[in-house]
Design an enzyme around this catalytic site. Structure first.
Site, PDB file in Angstrom:
ATOM      1  N   TYR A  89       0.827  -1.211   0.000  1.00  0.00           N
ATOM      2  CA  TYR A  89       0.000   0.000   0.000  1.00  0.00           C
ATOM      3  C   TYR A  89       0.868   1.270   0.000  1.00  0.00           C
ATOM      4  CZ  TYR A  89      -3.205   3.588   1.637  1.00  0.00           C
ATOM      5  OH  TYR A  89      -3.924   4.751   1.752  1.00  0.00           O
ATOM      6  N   HIS A 167      -9.693   5.271 -10.269  1.00  0.00           N
ATOM      7  CA  HIS A 167     -10.123   6.572  -9.741  1.00  0.00           C
ATOM      8  C   HIS A 167      -9.102   7.677  -9.979  1.00  0.00           C
ATOM      9  CE1 HIS A 167     -13.771   5.314  -7.482  1.00  0.00           C
ATOM     10  NE2 HIS A 167     -13.206   4.129  -7.661  1.00  0.00           N
ATOM     11  N   ASP A 374      -5.484  15.540 -11.093  1.00  0.00           N
ATOM     12  CA  ASP A 374      -6.497  14.918 -10.239  1.00  0.00           C
ATOM     13  C   ASP A 374      -7.425  14.091 -11.110  1.00  0.00           C
ATOM     14  OD1 ASP A 374      -7.906  14.398  -7.921  1.00  0.00           O
ATOM     15  OD2 ASP A 374      -8.030  16.519  -7.329  1.00  0.00           O
ATOM     16  N   LEU A 378     -13.698  15.581  -6.248  1.00  0.00           N
ATOM     17  CA  LEU A 378     -15.088  15.650  -5.800  1.00  0.00           C
ATOM     18  C   LEU A 378     -15.390  16.927  -5.055  1.00  0.00           C
ATOM     19  CD1 LEU A 378     -15.533  11.951  -4.646  1.00  0.00           C
ATOM     20  CD2 LEU A 378     -16.298  13.017  -6.765  1.00  0.00           C
ATOM     21  N   VAL A 379     -14.355  17.528  -4.431  1.00  0.00           N
ATOM     22  CA  VAL A 379     -14.589  18.733  -3.643  1.00  0.00           C
ATOM     23  C   VAL A 379     -15.214  19.824  -4.521  1.00  0.00           C
ATOM     24  CG1 VAL A 379     -13.429  20.563  -2.339  1.00  0.00           C
ATOM     25  CG2 VAL A 379     -12.793  18.174  -1.966  1.00  0.00           C
ATOM     26  N   LYS A 381     -17.202  19.498  -7.022  1.00  0.00           N
ATOM     27  CA  LYS A 381     -18.628  19.213  -7.236  1.00  0.00           C
ATOM     28  C   LYS A 381     -19.414  19.452  -5.951  1.00  0.00           C
ATOM     29  CE  LYS A 381     -18.045  15.925 -11.009  1.00  0.00           C
ATOM     30  NZ  LYS A 381     -18.333  14.604 -11.554  1.00  0.00           N
ATOM     31  N   ASP A 501      -4.925 -17.406 -45.401  1.00  0.00           N
ATOM     32  CA  ASP A 501      -4.346 -17.315 -44.046  1.00  0.00           C
ATOM     33  C   ASP A 501      -5.382 -16.801 -43.059  1.00  0.00           C
ATOM     34  OD1 ASP A 501      -1.197 -17.661 -44.240  1.00  0.00           O
ATOM     35  OD2 ASP A 501      -1.897 -16.627 -46.050  1.00  0.00           O
TER      36      ASP A 501
HETATM   37  C1  GDG Z   1      -9.548  10.031  -5.448  1.00  0.00           C
HETATM   38  C2  GDG Z   1      -8.962  10.731  -6.676  1.00  0.00           C
HETATM   39  C3  GDG Z   1     -11.291  11.253  -7.414  1.00  0.00           C
HETATM   40  C4  GDG Z   1     -11.872  15.944   2.432  1.00  0.00           C
HETATM   41  N1  GDG Z   1     -11.598  16.508   3.603  1.00  0.00           N
HETATM   42  C5  GDG Z   1     -12.584  16.186   4.440  1.00  0.00           C
HETATM   43  C6  GDG Z   1     -13.507  15.425   3.781  1.00  0.00           C
HETATM   44  N2  GDG Z   1     -13.046  15.267   2.521  1.00  0.00           N
HETATM   45  C7  GDG Z   1     -13.722  14.520   1.459  1.00  0.00           C
HETATM   46  C8  GDG Z   1     -14.257  15.439   0.385  1.00  0.00           C
HETATM   47  C9  GDG Z   1     -14.308  14.519  -0.806  1.00  0.00           C
HETATM   48  C10 GDG Z   1     -13.162  13.558  -0.558  1.00  0.00           C
HETATM   49  O1  GDG Z   1     -12.792  13.682   0.808  1.00  0.00           O
HETATM   50  C11 GDG Z   1     -11.925  13.888  -1.400  1.00  0.00           C
HETATM   51  O2  GDG Z   1     -12.189  13.482  -2.718  1.00  0.00           O
HETATM   52  P1  GDG Z   1     -11.407  14.029  -3.986  1.00  0.00           P
HETATM   53  O3  GDG Z   1     -12.088  13.578  -5.198  1.00  0.00           O
HETATM   54  O4  GDG Z   1     -11.363  15.514  -3.889  1.00  0.00           O
HETATM   55  O5  GDG Z   1      -9.909  13.458  -3.884  1.00  0.00           O
HETATM   56  P2  GDG Z   1      -9.149  12.053  -3.517  1.00  0.00           P
HETATM   57  O6  GDG Z   1      -9.276  11.733  -2.081  1.00  0.00           O
HETATM   58  O7  GDG Z   1      -7.761  12.224  -3.988  1.00  0.00           O
HETATM   59  O8  GDG Z   1      -9.882  10.905  -4.363  1.00  0.00           O
HETATM   60  C12 GDG Z   1      -9.901  11.827  -7.132  1.00  0.00           C
HETATM   61  C13 GDG Z   1     -11.773  10.425  -6.237  1.00  0.00           C
HETATM   62  O9  GDG Z   1     -10.811   9.442  -5.868  1.00  0.00           O
HETATM   63  C14 GDG Z   1     -13.079   9.712  -6.570  1.00  0.00           C
HETATM   64  O10 GDG Z   1     -12.952   8.872  -7.656  1.00  0.00           O
HETATM   65  O11 GDG Z   1     -12.179  12.329  -7.594  1.00  0.00           O
HETATM   66  O12 GDG Z   1      -9.403  12.437  -8.289  1.00  0.00           O
HETATM   67  O13 GDG Z   1      -7.678  11.278  -6.391  1.00  0.00           O
HETATM   68  O14 GDG Z   1     -15.510  13.802  -0.832  1.00  0.00           O
HETATM   69  O15 GDG Z   1     -15.491  15.934   0.806  1.00  0.00           O
HETATM   70  N3  GDG Z   1     -14.639  14.963   4.343  1.00  0.00           N
HETATM   71  C15 GDG Z   1     -14.840  15.234   5.652  1.00  0.00           C
HETATM   72  N4  GDG Z   1     -13.956  15.960   6.371  1.00  0.00           N
HETATM   73  C16 GDG Z   1     -12.844  16.464   5.815  1.00  0.00           C
HETATM   74  O16 GDG Z   1     -12.056  17.106   6.502  1.00  0.00           O
HETATM   75  N5  GDG Z   1     -15.957  14.801   6.261  1.00  0.00           N
END
Ligand code: GDG
Length: 767
Positions: A89, A167, A374, A378-379, A381, A501
């Site tokens: 990991y 992802h 990236d 998701l942030v 969105k 062939d």
């Molecule tokens: C991978 C890919 C792809 C963050 N801080 C807190 C918190 N979060 C949540 C956000 C969001 C998630 O974590 C982060 O998702 P991201 O998509 O921004 O990034 P990765 O973690 O790198 O995810 C990425 C994803 O997989 C999905 O396929 O989008 O590109 O790298 O949901 O809200 N949530 C809480 N407290 C926090 O302090 N509760």
């Protein structure tokens, strides 16, 4: 052991197990994937993954207890030791693959121990998956930790429908090729039936790597691999839109919102939320904000950057040094631009509760999201979804997959601090009406493309492209074969046109006519068919006339077409097309020779009206490059208007423009009128024949092998084709032959004496 119809496999389970004060504690989490899974209709589902606790510190009884408790949450554990987690990991997944796939090739470290552990842990996951999956289960594997798993699962459960979703980005070939185990990884992924990416470009990169490293071809988003067509597609992940909208009204979020309003009052709030990761562009964001403070001193005391950085992969070195760098930069900026009662940046290195995150999204005037790379993000969105009455502006990096679906955001290049600074300024002064318009356009899209929809779309595709649909969309059914046989029997005159062939002889990897000579069985079938008084049989091949002559010397009634139609022998004499190809050949050969010199193990085959550059034995990556270079160079020759330059199966082939198998089929059709035509072939040159016969009601066209085709039907193997031809023989011979589609071992199938005598007569050439 109970087995399940639907299995999700990911590195981590949605339930985390820890030990607190000696007791095992189970903490379910509701990430996006868990939401997607819970919305899937299958009631019979299980989630396989690592529960997060070190297996070394567990007794056998505790493992049993964990398994039982997890089963109540729909989960099944893969127990990993501390060492395995460290090497698989933190090592291979997060020290090799993650940096490389995010284009941080200088950060990536490779170590044989990492790879060994990665293989070993993928095997563990495969064994566990096999244990819980029903034979025809839909198995959905998640992410870069488990890229070998699709092939490993296929070995153990060949009847399963296997899907894989990545992802993170799939990098371009030039980056991916740096991975020492690049081929193993591709073969691992290609065990799946569907491979999904967030955006189209990642899928394109994947296909290009398959082509260049493994020599695999793809068309219309499908890769032809090992007799299967694998679907490569983009499935942009969404968010649980409703959850964010509903959360806004909750007392917790309303309370947090009030606190934020009280603390920040009229200050403009810029937020960022991400895992503390070098791919997220945090230093670049800080530099851009510093520049903004310097250029716009009037914002002093009126703006605040609130950065939430969630601790992540703290065991990996690159993350430790990034954390130090960020902390130093934040204090430097606060020291330089802050005042006694105002610090421009508030930095929190911790996880915040969901209710608070939504409140922050709602309150923030600007979300500043600047990843260097990236997969999706998701942030971005979530920020847009959390805007109901309040407004706000999203600034989003062009390098995030999410930018495709959020074009109303202010998009920036994360490496261009100046442009980010300008975007911050533009966001802060953007009129409320424009903010609203932009937000509502993005919201409409996000409300439709939710994470639930994402899961359903993928699983639906997995169900239809799984192992029972294979690569043979037009596979000939027994009832259709019966109709063809009846049509042939009833016909007054028959014309049978066959490529050689890959159609009458399995493909051999050398141009040598000796290695590719027909079997006795093939010769016997061709003789028996062409001896029928109402039947014309033609072999239409790219081979030379000498090769065809030597193979079919004992069958004078067989019509032969060599070099794709440049030579024909319809009666005793060979005829050639009316064209002088000598000068053309000289020019072509000169170019091809250069490529033979530069490309070890490639060779030229020369025929009268055709030159072929063979690269069967060349390394696929080099072959891919050289074949295209050669094609381009040949197409630029002064005589190129009169030439066809094609890339075929391990060959680059140059023929006169006017020569084609399609033209030959037209010719044969005219000269040998028939009310039953059968035409079979396997490669691109045969598509010309299928195209010519398209719409001809008397014609049956058949492609041998997988992939797209203009032919009406497909057969899997040369053996099937020979059995089909045997079915067209007169009933007296037919009744004695093995059934089509069933290969009976010769040991068990005794050929009756009468027939065996007759067949051996044929084989000896005596009628
Ligand atoms: C991978 C890919 C792809 C963050 N801080 C807190 C918190 N979060 C949540 C956000 C969001 C998630 O974590 C982060 O998702 P991201 O998509 O921004 O990034 P990765 O973690 O790198 O995810 C990425 C994803 O997989 C999905 O396929 O989008 O590109 O790298 O949901 O809200 N949530 C809480 N407290 C926090 O302090 N509760």
């Amino acid at each position: 052991m109970k087995t399940y119809e639907m299995v999700v496999v990911s590195n981590r389970l949605p339930v985390n197990v820890t030990r607190k004060d000696g007791e095992l504690v189970f903490e379910p989490s509701t990430g996006g994937l868990a939401t997607a899974m819970s919305s899937l209709e299958a009631s019979d589902k299980i989630w396989v993954g690592w529960p997060g606790i070190d297996a070394d510190e567990l007794t056998a009884d505790e493992k049993e207890l964990i398994s039982q408790e997890l089963e109540r949450h729909g989960c099944y554990p893969v127990f990993l030791t501390n060492k395995q987690v460290e090497l698989y990991y933190e090592g291979y997944a997060n020290d090799s693959v993650w940096p490389l796939f995010h284009y941080f090739q200088s950060v990536a470290r490779y170590d044989d121990q990492y790879w060994k552990a990665y293989e070993e842990v993928n095997q563990l996951f495969a064994d566990t998956t096999k244990r819980v999956a029903s034979p025809s289960a839909r198995i959905w594997i998640q992410d870069y930790h488990l890229m070998l798993l699709p092939a490993m699962v296929r070995e153990r459960a060949p009847g399963a429908h296997i899907g894989f979703f990545l992802h993170i980005p799939f990098p371009s070939f030039e980056i991916f090729r740096l991975l020492p185990q690049r081929k193993e990884v591709l073969h691992g992924l290609l065990g799946a039936d569907v491979i999904g990416f967030h955006v189209y470009d990642y899928g394109r990169h994947f296909m290009s790597s398959c082509l260049r490293l493994l020599g695999l071809s793809s068309s219309a988003g499908m890769i032809d691999y090992d007799g299967r067509m694998i679907k490569i597609d983009s499935y942009p992940i969404g968010i649980d839109y409703r959850k964010f909208r509903d959360q806004l009204a909750s007392p917790e979020t309303q309370g947090a919102l009030k606190q934020l309003d009280d603390s920040y009052k009229k200050q403009k709030l810029i937020i960022s939320v991400d895992r503390l990761d070098y791919s997220k562009g945090i230093p670049q964001r800080l530099e851009a904000f510093r520049l903004f403070l310097e250029h716009y001193p009037s914002y002093q005391g009126k703006v605040k950057l609130l950065m939430i950085a969630v601790p992540s992969r703290t065991g990996v070195d690159a993350y430790k040094s990034l954390r130090d760098e960020i902390e130093k930069t934040v204090s430097r900026i606060n020291g330089t631009y802050g005042t006694v009662d105002w610090a421009p940046i508030s930095y929190q290195f911790q996880n915040r509760p969901f209710a608070e995150i939504v409140a922050l999204y709602a309150r923030a005037d600007v979300a500043l999201i600047t990843p260097i790379r990236d997969g999706m993000n998701l942030v971005a969105k979530e920020y847009v979804a959390s805007k109901k009455r309040r407004k706000g502006v999203l600034i989003l990096s062009e390098m995030a997959g999410a930018v495709d679906e959020l074009p109303e955001a202010l998009s920036i290049n994360p490496n261009d601090s100046h442009s980010i600074m300008m975007a911050i300024r533009e966001a802060l002064i953007m009129p409320a009406r424009e903010q609203k318009t932009r937000l509502s356009m993005m919201q409409k899209r996000l409300a439709k493309s939710t994470v639930q929809q994402w899961g359903q779309d993928f699983i639906n595709d997995l169900a239809v492209t799984g192992s029972d649909s294979k690569a043979m969309r037009k596979l000939l059914k027994p009832s259709q074969l019966q109709r063809i046989a009846t049509h042939s029997q009833a016909a007054a005159r028959k014309l049978i046109i066959l490529d050689y062939d890959g159609t009458l002889r399995s493909y051999v990897k050398t141009p040598s006519p000796i290695a590719a000579a027909p079997s006795l069985r093939t010769r016997r079938i061709l003789r028996q068919l062409s001896d029928q008084p109402n039947t014309t049989v033609a072999v239409v091949s790219g081979r030379s006339k000498n090769a065809l002559n030597s193979w079919f010397v004992g069958i004078p009634s067989l019509k032969l077409v060599a070099e794709h139609g440049a030579w024909t022998r319809y009666d005793k004499k060979w005829q050639h097309i009316d064209m002088d190809f000598k000068d053309h050949k000289k020019a072509i050969k000169k170019v091809m020779r250069k490529y033979v010199d530069r490309t070890p193990r490639s060779e030229i085959e020369e025929k009268d009206y055709c030159l072929v550059w063979h690269y069967t034995n060349v390394e696929p990556e080099l072959a891919y490059k050289r074949a295209r270079e050669l094609q381009r160079e040949l197409q630029e020759l002064p005589e190129s208007d009169e030439l066809s330059v094609n890339i075929g199966r391990d060959i680059v082939e140059v023929t006169p423009h006017e020569v084609s198998k399609g033209m030959i089929v037209k010719n044969l059709r005219r000269q040998f009128p028939a009310d039953f035509v059968l035409c079979a072939g396997d490669d691109y040159t045969d598509e010309d024949m299928f195209g010519t016969l398209d719409g001809d009601d008397d014609a049956v066209t058949i492609k041998i092998g997988s992939g797209d085709t203009k032919a009406r039907y497909q057969l899997e193997t040369v053996g099937d084709m020979l059995r089909l031809l045997e079915r067209l023989l007169p009933a007296t011979l037919l009744s004695q032959l093995p059934e089509f589609g069933r290969t009976l071992p010769s040991k068990t199938k005794k050929i009756p004496k009468k027939v065996s005598r007759r067949l051996s007569d044929y084989l000896r050439g005596n009628k």
